[in-house]
Design an enzyme around this catalytic site. Structure first.
Site, PDB file in Angstrom:
ATOM      1  N   ASP A 156       7.213  33.876  46.003  1.00 52.71           N
ATOM      2  CA  ASP A 156       8.216  33.632  46.959  1.00 52.71           C
ATOM      3  C   ASP A 156       8.389  35.015  47.669  1.00 52.71           C
ATOM      4  OD1 ASP A 156      10.547  32.527  48.061  1.00 52.71           O
ATOM      5  OD2 ASP A 156      11.258  31.823  45.955  1.00 52.71           O
ATOM      6  N   ASP A 217      14.795  25.540  51.936  1.00 56.09           N
ATOM      7  CA  ASP A 217      14.638  24.948  50.766  1.00 56.09           C
ATOM      8  C   ASP A 217      15.405  23.736  50.926  1.00 56.09           C
ATOM      9  OD1 ASP A 217      13.783  27.452  49.751  1.00 56.09           O
ATOM     10  OD2 ASP A 217      15.611  27.784  48.271  1.00 56.09           O
TER      11      ASP A 217
END
Ligand code: GLA
Length: 423
Positions: A156, A217
């Site tokens: 990430d 997301d």
């Protein structure tokens, strides 16, 4: 001179191409995040907290309930597994929730014919605030994951600067390669740079990452699915060409089996993600998923299409005033898939079209298999009018293959349009 230049270019290209040979087709598996988030309260919620118990239970079901055998082999941990770094700087999982450690979980996954994925963050902290991989820790963390026998890393990008990401992602790719263990590399890098050139260099990405998150997301809602789809379609001229065997765009997890999608919407997400050659990461509770949702996720023809060896990402080819959109993905062996998608909110819509309108060759006769119902529609010439009935926020999905070449025009009228119910 020309020869030398060509040789040099070939050499450079070879160095740039990711050498791990992994993910020639989009990865399939289960990823904890969308459904289980950062639930670390194992006292109050022992069955659903991020812990080895959750991953072992999912692993058992992936093996028992047909998931693994259909290709869903990655069992992927997301954020919130880390406890700390020890005195030597090595990552240590939370000792209460992962008492046997990650190597144990990897062994467990492998014993069931699965692969284990793990999560870290190129930055000071993970998005949920656990210790991240700073530049000085890249090699050590890659080594640790390899020693644990991990098979995929999602890296990430929270809590880092643009410069740190620019240095860190290629550095991690090299560090993973240097371990000698094949570890698929999932990069969230582009999502942190807006997902588009010039900030994102997709040529470079394809040379260091096996898949990458381009955009926001996913959340458990139809609105979220649509916003992701809209963004991918808006930028399809950029995104479509950069996907291929070994390097995929990732529009994020499948919501199927959770709370936000209707039956039609669940089918639509599955069909659209398949046409986009997207990774198929479920994020749902396999202990309680309904048979209806299992059917959507376990449709063998759907999976065959998603996993087509050519690995060409599909595109939206038509957007009608009637709020019907048509997507097409070319597949190997002269086959292809069409998805007719309705954005309507009124009632099932009778959409009339022909293969000629969808750019199919006039010299062939096609047969289509409806991917959800199994119906066979035979004798489709380019000028044959057909009608598909598409439910609101639903799809009709056709797998198409040529059945014969047209010899003479006179034959045209002899081929009747047949609809054979297959099952
Ligand atoms: C980011 C990622 C998500 C998930 C969370 C975990 O938001 O994009 O997919 O990994 O972090 O904290």
């Amino acid at each position: 001179m020309l020869l030398k230049t060509v040789l040099l270019l070939v050499l450079v290209a070879q160095v740039l191409v990711l050498e791990n040979g992994l993910l020639r087709t989009p990865p399939m598996g289960w990823l904890a995040w969308e459904r289980f988030r950062c639930n670390i309260d194992c006292d109050e919620d022992p069955k659903n907290c991020i812990s080895e118990r959750l991953f072992m239970e999912m692993a058992d079901l992936m093996a028992q309930d047909g998931w693994r055998d259909l290709g869903y082999v990655y069992l992927n941990i997301d954020d919130c597994w880390i406890g700390e770094r020890d005195d030597t700087g090595r990552l240590v999982p939370d000792s209460k929730r992962f008492p046997h450690g990650i190597a144990f979980l990897a062994d467990y996954a492998h014993s069931l014919g699965l692969k284990l994925g793990i999560y870290e963050d190129m930055g000071n902290l993970t998005c949920m605030g656990y210790p991240g991989t700073t530049l000085d820790k890249v090699a050590l963390d890659a080594q640790t994951f390899a020693e644990w026998k991990v098979d995929m890393l999602k890296l990430d990008g929270c809590f880092s600067t643009r410069e740190e990401r620019q240095e860190g992602y290629p550095k991690m790719a090299a560090a993973l390669n240097a371990t000698g263990r094949p570890i698929a590399f999932s990069c969230s890098w582009p999502a942190y740079e807006g997902g588009l050139p010039p900030e994102v260099n997709y040529t470079l990405l394809a040379s260091i990452c096996n898949l990458w998150r381009n955009y926001d997301d996913i959340q458990d809602s139809w609105r979220s699915v649509l916003s992701i789809l809209d963004w991918f379609v808006k930028h399809q001229d950029i995104l479509q060409p950069v996907a291929g065997p070994g390097h995929w765009n990732d529009p994020d997890m499948l919501l199927i089996g959770n709370f936000g999608l209707s039956f039609e919407q669940a089918r639509a997400q599955m069909a659209l993600w398949t046409v986009l050659a997207a990774p198929l990461f479920m994020s749902t509770d396999l202990r309680t998923i309904s048979p209806q949702n299992v059917n959507i996720l376990q449709n063998p023809l759907m999976i065959k299409i998603n996993q087509d060896p050519l690995g060409i990402q599909g595109r939206m080819i038509l957007k009608e005033k009637s709020f019907i959109e048509v997507f097409k993905r070319p597949l190997s062996g002269d086959t292809s898939v069409l998805v007719f998608f309705s954005r309507r909110t009124d009632m099932p819509f009778r959409y009339h079209s022909s293969l000629a309108k969808l750019n199919y060759s006039s010299s062939r006769i096609y047969e289509a298999q409806d991917v959800f119902s199994g119906d066979i529609i035979s004798g489709l010439r380019d000028d044959t009018s057909f009608t598909v009935i598409i439910n609101p926020s639903g799809v009709v999905m056709w797998y198409l293959y040529p059945i014969q070449k047209m010899q003479i025009t006179a034959q045209k009228s002899q081929v009747p349009l047949m609809k054979i119910r297959k099952f």
